[in-house]
Design a protein around this motif. Structure first.
Motif, mmCIF file in Angstrom:
data_model
loop_
_atom_site.group_PDB
_atom_site.id
_atom_site.type_symbol
_atom_site.label_atom_id
_atom_site.label_comp_id
_atom_site.label_asym_id
_atom_site.label_seq_id
_atom_site.Cartn_x
_atom_site.Cartn_y
_atom_site.Cartn_z
ATOM 1 N N GLY A 22 50.607 -10.408 85.385
ATOM 2 C CA GLY A 22 51.130 -10.742 84.077
ATOM 3 C C GLY A 22 50.107 -11.249 83.082
ATOM 4 N N GLU A 23 48.842 -11.297 83.468
ATOM 5 C CA GLU A 23 47.799 -11.714 82.526
ATOM 6 C C GLU A 23 47.488 -10.572 81.568
ATOM 7 O OE1 GLU A 23 45.092 -15.091 84.588
ATOM 8 O OE2 GLU A 23 44.695 -13.040 85.252
ATOM 9 N N ILE A 24 47.211 -10.939 80.311
ATOM 10 C CA ILE A 24 46.975 -9.938 79.270
ATOM 11 C C ILE A 24 45.561 -10.101 78.737
ATOM 12 C CG2 ILE A 24 47.750 -9.055 77.039
ATOM 13 C CD1 ILE A 24 50.487 -10.337 77.649
ATOM 14 N N PHE A 25 44.819 -8.983 78.719
ATOM 15 C CA PHE A 25 43.440 -8.989 78.254
ATOM 16 C C PHE A 25 43.301 -7.986 77.107
ATOM 17 C CE2 PHE A 25 43.316 -10.335 82.646
ATOM 18 C CZ PHE A 25 42.349 -11.327 82.696
ATOM 19 N N ASN A 26 42.761 -8.443 75.996
ATOM 20 C CA ASN A 26 42.503 -7.537 74.885
ATOM 21 C C ASN A 26 41.395 -6.551 75.255
ATOM 22 O OD1 ASN A 26 44.429 -8.669 73.208
ATOM 23 N ND2 ASN A 26 42.987 -10.102 72.264
ATOM 24 N N LEU A 27 41.531 -5.333 74.787
ATOM 25 C CA LEU A 27 40.552 -4.286 75.040
ATOM 26 C C LEU A 27 39.888 -3.886 73.730
ATOM 27 C CD1 LEU A 27 42.653 -2.058 77.485
ATOM 28 C CD2 LEU A 27 40.831 -3.664 78.089
ATOM 29 N N PRO A 28 38.629 -3.432 73.784
ATOM 30 C CA PRO A 28 37.917 -3.099 72.545
ATOM 31 C C PRO A 28 38.316 -1.756 71.946
ATOM 32 C CG PRO A 28 36.498 -2.731 74.443
ATOM 33 C CD PRO A 28 37.745 -3.391 74.966
ATOM 34 N N GLN A 29 38.921 -0.882 72.732
ATOM 35 C CA GLN A 29 39.285 0.430 72.218
ATOM 36 C C GLN A 29 40.437 0.323 71.220
ATOM 37 O OE1 GLN A 29 38.982 -0.263 75.503
ATOM 38 N NE2 GLN A 29 37.056 0.789 75.933
ATOM 39 N N GLY A 30 40.463 1.251 70.288
ATOM 40 C CA GLY A 30 41.503 1.204 69.272
ATOM 41 C C GLY A 30 42.848 1.692 69.743
ATOM 42 N N ASP A 31 42.855 2.603 70.722
ATOM 43 C CA ASP A 31 44.114 3.134 71.218
ATOM 44 C C ASP A 31 43.918 3.680 72.627
ATOM 45 O OD1 ASP A 31 42.867 5.684 70.910
ATOM 46 O OD2 ASP A 31 43.669 5.876 68.882
ATOM 47 N N PHE A 32 45.016 4.143 73.225
ATOM 48 C CA PHE A 32 44.978 4.600 74.618
ATOM 49 C C PHE A 32 44.097 5.830 74.779
ATOM 50 C CE2 PHE A 32 46.896 6.974 78.230
ATOM 51 C CZ PHE A 32 46.656 6.049 79.234
ATOM 52 N N LEU A 33 44.127 6.734 73.810
ATOM 53 C CA LEU A 33 43.323 7.948 73.911
ATOM 54 C C LEU A 33 41.829 7.635 73.866
ATOM 55 C CD1 LEU A 33 45.357 10.478 71.741
ATOM 56 C CD2 LEU A 33 45.378 10.149 74.218
ATOM 57 N N SER A 34 41.450 6.656 73.075
ATOM 58 C CA SER A 34 40.045 6.242 73.042
ATOM 59 C C SER A 34 39.614 5.675 74.386
ATOM 60 C CB SER A 34 39.827 5.201 71.939
ATOM 61 O OG SER A 34 40.121 5.745 70.666
ATOM 62 N N LEU A 35 40.525 4.968 75.037
ATOM 63 C CA LEU A 35 40.247 4.444 76.369
ATOM 64 C C LEU A 35 40.003 5.577 77.357
ATOM 65 C CD1 LEU A 35 40.239 1.893 78.277
ATOM 66 C CD2 LEU A 35 42.657 2.395 78.673
ATOM 67 N N LEU A 36 40.837 6.611 77.295
ATOM 68 C CA LEU A 36 40.667 7.754 78.189
ATOM 69 C C LEU A 36 39.341 8.466 77.940
ATOM 70 C CD1 LEU A 36 44.221 9.417 78.210
ATOM 71 C CD2 LEU A 36 43.233 7.858 79.894
ATOM 72 N N GLU A 62 49.070 -15.864 75.031
ATOM 73 C CA GLU A 62 50.459 -15.437 74.873
ATOM 74 C C GLU A 62 50.957 -14.675 76.103
ATOM 75 O OE1 GLU A 62 48.571 -15.646 70.820
ATOM 76 O OE2 GLU A 62 48.057 -14.756 72.755
ATOM 77 N N SER A 63 52.266 -14.755 76.308
ATOM 78 C CA SER A 63 52.914 -13.949 77.339
ATOM 79 C C SER A 63 53.377 -12.640 76.711
ATOM 80 C CB SER A 63 54.119 -14.687 77.926
ATOM 81 O OG SER A 63 55.133 -14.836 76.948
ATOM 82 N N LEU A 64 53.774 -11.713 77.539
ATOM 83 C CA LEU A 64 54.230 -10.415 77.047
ATOM 84 C C LEU A 64 55.440 -10.578 76.131
ATOM 85 C CD1 LEU A 64 53.327 -7.478 77.466
ATOM 86 C CD2 LEU A 64 55.060 -7.280 79.259
ATOM 87 N N GLU A 65 56.305 -11.516 76.448
ATOM 88 C CA GLU A 65 57.521 -11.737 75.663
ATOM 89 C C GLU A 65 57.218 -12.294 74.273
ATOM 90 O OE1 GLU A 65 58.264 -11.192 79.722
ATOM 91 O OE2 GLU A 65 57.051 -12.770 78.800
ATOM 92 N N GLN A 66 56.059 -12.890 74.106
ATOM 93 C CA GLN A 66 55.696 -13.487 72.826
ATOM 94 C C GLN A 66 55.018 -12.496 71.876
ATOM 95 O OE1 GLN A 66 53.451 -16.738 74.790
ATOM 96 N NE2 GLN A 66 54.684 -18.156 73.556
#
Length: 293
Positions: A22-36, A62-66
């Motif tokens: 349940g931990e949330i980490f920000n990623l530097p990519q702008g979107d999922f396709l950029s990650l791929l 923050e939690s996912l619900e927030q």
């Protein structure tokens, strides 16, 4: 590992990874396709890339619900498969025959045929995400949600992730004439996907996912149904194989794989209803229902 998009302050969009804890980490990519694309360029799997990116990072407080979650991918096209479950075949036959369950129809034929039913469902502009309102069609009096496992595909038709889809449908329009299928399926805000993309490599068996759909009206639960993806008549690779056959697939295309949960025949959605679709390991897609505008 799940991938989400959420709205930050000043209306900026943030891509993030959600661990099984349940931990949330920000990623530097702008979107999922950029990650791929970055994963492919570095000869790493998407999971390996995400793990390396978050290995020395701190989770957000923050939690996912927030979070104000957005559609996890702005799919250029959303396609759908029909009559892939026995329950779906029964429902389509009921619509087409006016309730004569003993009558055989073309839905029986497509259920057993080599070629699956595939149809165009939505575009990014017609698709809403978690919390977004799905809209009723003004010329239909028998409308339902269709909860479905959704496949996120790359440009070669490979399954790179799983999410949840709601294929809003007008049973009366399709039942009147099968040639009306596009009108029974495609209108503004007739599709929702989310809340996250589960990386395909983290799903041990996609045929062992549990699905639940609940519909609430005036705070009361009026419909609940459960199913398993193990009830699918066709294999996922079979569906993607037909979709990419002589077709151009865009990166991030989403394919809905059909429904096994159909509300009672006397039920129709109404403005003010709330639809919740849960698939194990992916999350819960929640959408309020609004009237046609």
């Amino acid at each position: 590992m799940r991938i989400i998009r959420y709205l930050k302050a000043l209306s900026s969009v943030q891509l993030a990874a959600v661990t099984d804890e349940g931990e949330i980490f920000n990623l530097p990519q702008g979107d999922f396709l950029s990650l791929l694309k970055e994963a492919e360029a570095s000869a790493a799997s998407p999971l390996a890339l995400v793990q390396s990116l978050i290995s020395s990072a701190r989770p957000i407080p923050e939690s996912l619900e927030q979070l104000s979650l957005l559609v996890p991918i702005e799919a250029p096209e959303v396609w759908a498969a029909g009559v892939t479950y026995e329950r779906s075949r029964e429902a389509r036959n009921y619509e087409a025959t006016g309730g004569r369950m003993d009558a055989s129809t073309f839905y029986d034929k497509v259920y057993d045929a080599e070629r699956p039913e595939l149809f165009f469902k939505s575009t990014a502009a017609r698709t809403v995400g978690p919390g977004g309102a799905v809209q009723l069609r003004s010329d239909s009096s028998w409308q339902i949600p269709e909860p479905e496992l959704a496949l996120v595909l790359d440009g070669r038709g490979r399954i790179v992730g799983y999410t949840i889809g709601n294929d809003m449908s007008c049973r009366d329009i399709e039942g009147e004439n099968p040639l009306y299928l596009p009108q029974a399926k495609v209108w503004k805000r007739s599709c929702s996907i989310g809340p996250a993309i589960r990386l395909a490599e983290t799903v041990e068996d996609p045929y062992r996912l549990q699905m639940t759909c609940r519909i609430y009206r005036e705070g009361q639960k009026v419909v609940e149904g459960t199913a398993s993806t193990g009830q699918l008549k066709r294999k996922l690779e079979e569906l993607t194989g037909f979709l990419k056959r002589d077709n151009e697939l865009f990166e991030g295309t989403v394919l809905l794989t059909g429904t096994c949960i159909v509300p009672p025949n006397e039920f129709t959605l109404a403005a003010g209803d709330r639809v919740e679709i849960d698939i194990s390991g992916i999350g819960t897609l929640l959408n309020p229902v609004v009237s046609a505008s």
